[in-house]
Write an enzyme that holds these catalytic residues in place. Structure first.
Site, PDB file in Angstrom:
ATOM      1  N   ARG A  34     -10.265 -72.503  44.115  1.00  0.00           N
ATOM      2  CA  ARG A  34     -11.379 -72.917  44.972  1.00  0.00           C
ATOM      3  C   ARG A  34     -10.951 -73.955  46.014  1.00  0.00           C
ATOM      4  NH1 ARG A  34     -16.208 -71.521  43.276  1.00  0.00           N
ATOM      5  NH2 ARG A  34     -17.107 -73.137  44.570  1.00  0.00           N
ATOM      6  N   LYS A  89      -4.426 -58.872  54.957  1.00  0.00           N
ATOM      7  CA  LYS A  89      -3.668 -59.259  53.760  1.00  0.00           C
ATOM      8  C   LYS A  89      -2.334 -59.864  54.144  1.00  0.00           C
ATOM      9  CE  LYS A  89      -5.798 -59.025  51.389  1.00  0.00           C
ATOM     10  NZ  LYS A  89      -7.130 -58.772  50.945  1.00  0.00           N
ATOM     11  N   GLU A 104      -2.715 -63.358  55.909  1.00  0.00           N
ATOM     12  CA  GLU A 104      -3.238 -64.490  55.143  1.00  0.00           C
ATOM     13  C   GLU A 104      -2.252 -65.061  54.131  1.00  0.00           C
ATOM     14  OE1 GLU A 104      -6.244 -62.061  52.141  1.00  0.00           O
ATOM     15  OE2 GLU A 104      -6.708 -64.137  52.564  1.00  0.00           O
ATOM     16  N   HIS A 128      -4.170 -48.270  75.893  1.00  0.00           N
ATOM     17  CA  HIS A 128      -5.102 -48.983  76.778  1.00  0.00           C
ATOM     18  C   HIS A 128      -4.752 -50.465  76.887  1.00  0.00           C
ATOM     19  CE1 HIS A 128      -7.463 -45.387  77.234  1.00  0.00           C
ATOM     20  NE2 HIS A 128      -7.450 -45.235  75.915  1.00  0.00           N
ATOM     21  N   CYS A 182     -14.719 -76.325  46.912  1.00  0.00           N
ATOM     22  CA  CYS A 182     -13.983 -77.208  46.009  1.00  0.00           C
ATOM     23  C   CYS A 182     -14.323 -76.822  44.576  1.00  0.00           C
ATOM     24  CB  CYS A 182     -14.379 -78.652  46.252  1.00  0.00           C
ATOM     25  SG  CYS A 182     -14.235 -79.117  47.981  1.00  0.00           S
ATOM     26  N   TRP A 210     -10.902 -78.634  48.863  1.00  0.00           N
ATOM     27  CA  TRP A 210     -10.561 -77.820  50.027  1.00  0.00           C
ATOM     28  C   TRP A 210     -11.215 -78.540  51.200  1.00  0.00           C
ATOM     29  CZ3 TRP A 210     -13.155 -74.958  53.811  1.00  0.00           C
ATOM     30  CH2 TRP A 210     -12.372 -74.046  54.532  1.00  0.00           C
ATOM     31  N   GLU A 235      -7.581 -54.039  56.947  1.00  0.00           N
ATOM     32  CA  GLU A 235      -7.439 -54.756  55.674  1.00  0.00           C
ATOM     33  C   GLU A 235      -5.965 -55.108  55.420  1.00  0.00           C
ATOM     34  OE1 GLU A 235      -9.007 -56.411  53.726  1.00  0.00           O
ATOM     35  OE2 GLU A 235      -7.934 -56.408  51.847  1.00  0.00           O
ATOM     36  N   LYS A 248     -10.556 -69.445  47.629  1.00  0.00           N
ATOM     37  CA  LYS A 248     -11.047 -68.167  47.126  1.00  0.00           C
ATOM     38  C   LYS A 248     -12.529 -67.982  47.410  1.00  0.00           C
ATOM     39  CE  LYS A 248     -10.783 -64.325  44.815  1.00  0.00           C
ATOM     40  NZ  LYS A 248     -10.225 -63.195  45.572  1.00  0.00           N
ATOM     41  N   ASN A 260     -19.074 -80.538  45.982  1.00  0.00           N
ATOM     42  CA  ASN A 260     -18.603 -79.310  46.624  1.00  0.00           C
ATOM     43  C   ASN A 260     -19.677 -78.886  47.611  1.00  0.00           C
ATOM     44  OD1 ASN A 260     -17.676 -76.715  47.264  1.00  0.00           O
ATOM     45  ND2 ASN A 260     -18.624 -75.827  45.432  1.00  0.00           N
ATOM     46  N   GLY A 261     -19.307 -78.717  48.886  1.00  0.00           N
ATOM     47  CA  GLY A 261     -20.300 -78.318  49.883  1.00  0.00           C
ATOM     48  C   GLY A 261     -20.203 -79.192  51.112  1.00  0.00           C
TER      49      GLY A 261
HETATM   50  O1  M6R Z   1     -16.274 -63.425  47.714  1.00  0.00           O
HETATM   51  P1  M6R Z   1     -16.421 -62.626  48.958  1.00  0.00           P
HETATM   52  O2  M6R Z   1     -16.102 -61.173  48.749  1.00  0.00           O
HETATM   53  O3  M6R Z   1     -17.772 -62.766  49.599  1.00  0.00           O
HETATM   54  O4  M6R Z   1     -15.357 -63.204  49.971  1.00  0.00           O
HETATM   55  C1  M6R Z   1     -15.280 -62.732  51.275  1.00  0.00           C
HETATM   56  C2  M6R Z   1     -13.987 -63.175  51.952  1.00  0.00           C
HETATM   57  O5  M6R Z   1     -13.924 -64.569  52.022  1.00  0.00           O
HETATM   58  C3  M6R Z   1     -12.745 -62.648  51.233  1.00  0.00           C
HETATM   59  O6  M6R Z   1     -12.777 -61.270  51.096  1.00  0.00           O
HETATM   60  C4  M6R Z   1     -11.470 -63.062  51.994  1.00  0.00           C
HETATM   61  O7  M6R Z   1     -11.414 -62.423  53.221  1.00  0.00           O
HETATM   62  C5  M6R Z   1     -10.206 -62.762  51.161  1.00  0.00           C
HETATM   63  N1  M6R Z   1      -9.415 -63.942  51.050  1.00  0.00           N
HETATM   64  C6  M6R Z   1      -9.290 -61.786  51.788  1.00  0.00           C
HETATM   65  O8  M6R Z   1      -8.208 -61.493  50.968  1.00  0.00           O
END
Ligand code: M6R
Length: 608
Positions: free
Chosen positions: A27, A485, A488, A504, A2, A74, A481, A603, A100-101
Site C-alpha cells: 500500500r 506493465k 510501470e 500517421h 498508506c 505512500w 496493457e 497497490k 491514510n488518505g
Molecule cells: O484496484 P484497481 O483494479 O481499481 O486498481 C486500478 C489500477 O490502479 C491498477 O490496475 C494499476 O493500474 C496497476 N498497478 C497496473 O498494474
C-alpha cells in the site's frame, strides 16, 4: 494508499504491528513508523525508506508495550522523509496519529492552528489531525475523535492512541479502507485483512463515517451520529499462505503462475450443473436489459484495459454499444447517464477512489451499477447493485496480472449471459464458447512452461530508452496493457500503438534497434499485422512477435517470436497477455528493480 495497523491487547504491540505492516507494504513503502505506549509514555520511531529500516532499528532498540499504532507511507503531501513519516505526535507526545488518505481542508486548518501557536514539524496534511486533537481533547479520546470528524474534510482512515487513555485505541474511517480484527483479550485495526491473518480471522469492516473504540476486551462501533452500531463479524476463509510468496522470488511471478487456477476458479465457480453461467449476484432480467440504452465500462489502469476487451465481447455477443472510459475522466465529463444506463465498473481492490467516485456520480443520476471486483465486502462491491467477484485470490504485487486475466474472464461471462438473455446468440454458440473458455487455464499453463525463455528477450530490451507495443483490434488493447506493465516495473518508456495508425506519425520514432513487441493474436487481422511488422522492421526495429503457434511464417519477419496456443480471436487476449507480463517481470528483475514495489506506485490507490 498508506497502510495502517493498530493493536490493543496483552502481547508485544511492536511485534504485531511490524508483522502486520509487512503485509501492507504493497500500500505504500516510502517510509514507515510506529508509536507504542511504554510505561505510560508514547515512544515513537519513524524513518524514510522501506519497512526494513524501521524493523532493523527496532531490533536494536525495541519498544515494549501492548498498545500502539504503525504506518507504511505512500507520500502525497510532502516528500518521503523521517519528519513526514507517520505517526505524527502532538508537542507533549501524549497523542499519536496515523492516517491514510488526504485531508482536503488542511491548509485552512493549519493556518488556524499556527495562529493558535501550534508548531508544525512536517509538510503533511496529517499533522493537522494531531494538533486539532490536542486542541479539542478534554480527557475522552473517543469524544475528541468525534469532534475531529466535524472539522476535517476528505478521505481518511485514522488510528489514534493517547497516553492519558492507556488501554484504548480509537479509529475512524471515511472513504479510505479500515477493518477491525477481533481477538481474545486483544483487538486490532488495519487497512487490509492480510495484516491481521496471523492473529485473527474474525473481522468487521467499518463503513464510511463510522468510528470504533477498542480496548483489549471490547470493540464498539459508532455511526456518524454516534449511535452504537451492531456489526456482524465475518470469518476470513483464505489462508496466510495465499497472501505470501509461497516459494517464488516475487509476488508478481507467483501471481502470474496462479493464473490458470484463478481463471479456472472464476469460470467454474459460476457454472451450474448444466454448464450454464449462473450470475447469482447479478439480477438483470430480459426486461431490465431491454430498457438499457447506454452501457459504460469505467475503471483505472489495468482494470480499464480489461474493460476495453470487455467492450469488444459485449458488443460482439450481446450487440449492445459500449463506451469505455477512465474513471478519473468519466465523472468530470458530464456523461449521459439516466435510469436506462448500465455502468460496469472493474476494480481489483474495490477501493480505488476514482472508480468509487464514478460509481457515486452514476448512481446519483440513476444508473444501475454492475461491478467486477476481487475483494469481497470492498467499497465498490458494497456500493453496487450487482457484483461479479473474480476468484483471483489476494493480489499483492503492484503490477496487476491475475486480476487482469480473471477480469477479462468475468467480462466474457457477463457478455455471454447478456447475449443469451437478449437472444443475440444461439445456445450452441454459448456452450461452444464456454467450452473453449474451459480450455484457457491449460493453455495458459503451456505458456508458463516456457516462461524462462522470455528472460532472453528481457536481456535484449533491458538497456533500451524506449519500447513500443503494436497490435490491431483486440491485440491493440493487449498492447496497451503490455505497455503499462513494462513501463510501470521496468521504467522503460513504453507506448502502445494501433499498428494501422503507425504511418500517421508514430513510425517516425522507430530507429535502429528500437524494440517493438508486435502482438499478432488475431486471425482476422493477421495479414495486416504482418505488413505493419514489415514496416517497422524496414526502419530498423528489433521485432519481438507474440503469435499463435500455428503461425510459424511470422518468424521470417521477426527477431524473436513467442508462441501462444491457438484459440478463437475473441479469447486470445487471455493468452497473449501472459508473455507481456513475463517480459515486464524479467526486464524489471534483470534491471535490479524492486519488482513488486515499483517506485512511486502503490497497490491500492485510495486518493484522487
Ligand atoms: O484496484 P484497481 O483494479 O481499481 O486498481 C486500478 C489500477 O490502479 C491498477 O490496475 C494499476 O493500474 C496497476 N498497478 C497496473 O498494474
Amino acid at each position: 494508499m498508506c497502510g495502517i495497523v493498530g493493536y490493543v491487547g496483552k502481547e508485544s504491540a511492536q511485534e504485531v504491528i511490524l508483522q502486520g505492516l509487512e503485509k501492507l507494504e504493497y500500500r505504500g513503502y516510502d517510509s514507515a513508523g510506529i508509536a507504542i505506549l511504554e510505561d505510560g509514555v508514547i515512544k515513537s520511531d519513524k524513518f524514510k525508506g522501506r519497512l526494513s529500516v524501521l524493523s532493523d532499528y527496532l531490533n536494536d532498540h525495541p519498544i515494549s508495550g501492548s498498545l500502539g499504532i504503525g504506518h507504511t507511507r505512500w507520500a502525497t503531501h510532502g516528500a518521503p522523509s523521517d519528519e513526514n513519516s507517520h505517526p505524527h505526535l502532538n508537542k507533549e507526545s501524549t497523542i499519536a496519529v496515523v492516517h491514510n488518505g488526504i485531508i482536503e481542508n488542511y491548509v485552512s486548518l493549519k493556518e488556524e492552528l499556527i495562529a493558535k501557536g501550534y508548531e508544525f514539524k512536517s509538510q503533511t496534511d496529517t499533522e493537522v489531525i494531531v494538533h486539532l486533537l490536542d486542541s479539542i481533547y478534554e480527557g475522552d479520546l473517543l469524544e475528541a475523535v468525534n469532534k475531529l470528524t466535524k472539522l476535517i474534510r476528505g478521505a481518511y482512515a485514522i488510528g489514534v492512541v493517547c497516553s492519558k487513555n492507556p488501554g484504548e485505541m480509537v479509529a475512524v474511517r471515511n472513504e479510505s479502507p479500515l477493518i477491525v480484527g477481533l481477538g481474545k483479550d486483544e483487538n486490532f485495526i488495519a487497512s487490509d485483512i492480510p495484516a491481521l491473518l496471523k492473529y485473527t480471522r474474525d473481522v468487521c469492516i467499518l463503513e464510511n463515517g463510522e468510528t470504533v473504540h477498542l480496548t483489549p476486551e471490547k470493540v464498539t462501533i459508532y455511526s456518524k451520529d454516534h449511535e452504537i452500531v451492531q456489526r456482524e463479524k465475518f470469518t476470513v476463509d483464505w489462508d496466510v499462505e495465499s497472501a505470501s510468496k509461497g516459494g517464488y522470488d516475487y509476488f508478481m511471478l507467483k501471481e502470474i503462475h496462479e493464473q490458470p487456477t484463478a481463471i479456472r476458479e472464476t469460470l467454474l465457480r459460476r457454472l451450474d450443473e448444466n454448464g450454464k453461467i449462473k450470475l447469482d449476484d447479478i439480477k438483470l432480467t430480459k426486461e431490465d436489459l431491454e430498457k438499457i440504452t447506454k452501457v459504460y465500462i469505467v475503471a483505472c489502469g489495468t482494470a480499464y484495459n480489461a474493460g476495453l476487451i470487455g467492450r469488444y465481447a459485449i458488443e460482439k455477443f450481446a450487440q449492445i454499444p459500449v463506451e469505455p472510459d477512465i474513471a478519473s475522466e468519466f465523472r468530470y465529463r458530464e456523461p449521459f447517464i439516466d435510469q436506462n444506463t448500465l455502468l460496469i465498473v472493474i476494480s481489483q481492490s474495490g477501493e480505488t477512489l476514482d472508480t468509487l467516485a464514478a460509481i457515486r456520480e452514476a448512481k446519483r443520476k440513476g444508473a444501475r451499477i454492475l461491478s467486477i471486483t476481487n475483494v469481497v465486502g470492498s467499497s465498490v462491491a458494497r456500493e453496487s447493485d450487482d457484483v461479479f467477484y473474480t476468484w483471483a485470490g489476494p493480489e499483492v504485487a503492484v503490477a496487476s496480472t491475475k486480476a487482469y486475466t480473471t477480469q477479462i474472464t468475468a467480462l466474457y461471462m457477463i457478455a455471454l449471459d447478456l447475449a443469451l438473455t437478449k437472444g443475440t446468440i444461439t445456445e450452441e454458440f454459448y456452450f461452444d464458447t464456454i467450452n473453449k473458455m474451459k480450455e484457457l487455464p491449460e493453455k495458459v499453463e503451456r505458456i508458463l512452461e516456457n516462461a524462462e525463455d522470455i528472460k532472453k528477450i528481457a536481456e535484449d530490451i533491458k538497456d533500451s530508452q524506449s519500447a513500443f507495443y503494436l497490435g490491431r483490434g483486440l491485440d491493440y488493447q493487449t498492447a496497451m496493457e503490455g505497455a503499462l506493465k513494462l513501463k510501470e516495473i521496468s521504467y522503460i518508456h513504453t507506448e502502445a500503438f494501433a499498428a494501422g495508425e503507425l504511418k500517421h506519425g508514430t513510425i517516425a520514432l522507430i530507429e535502429d534497434g528500437t524494440p517493438v513487441i508486435a502482438i499478432a493474436g488475431q486471425e482476422s487481422l493477421y495479414e495486416k499485422m504482418l505488413s505493419n511488422i514489415q514496416e517497422v522492421k524496414a526502419r530498423g526495429a528489433y521485432v519481438i512477435s507474440i503469435a499463435k503457434e500455428s503461425k510459424k511464417e511470422i518468424e521470417a519477419q521477426s527477431d524473436r517470436v513467442i508462441y501462444v496456443p491457438d484459440v478463437d480471436d475473441i479469447l486470445a487476449p487471455v493468452l497473449t497477455a501472459v508473455p507481456t507480463q513475463l517480459i515486464a517481470y524479467y526486464t524489471s528483475l534483470i534491471k535490479g528493480n524492486d519488482v513488486d514495489k515499483p517506485r512511486n506506485l502503490a497497490k491500492s490507490v485510495t486518493v484522487e
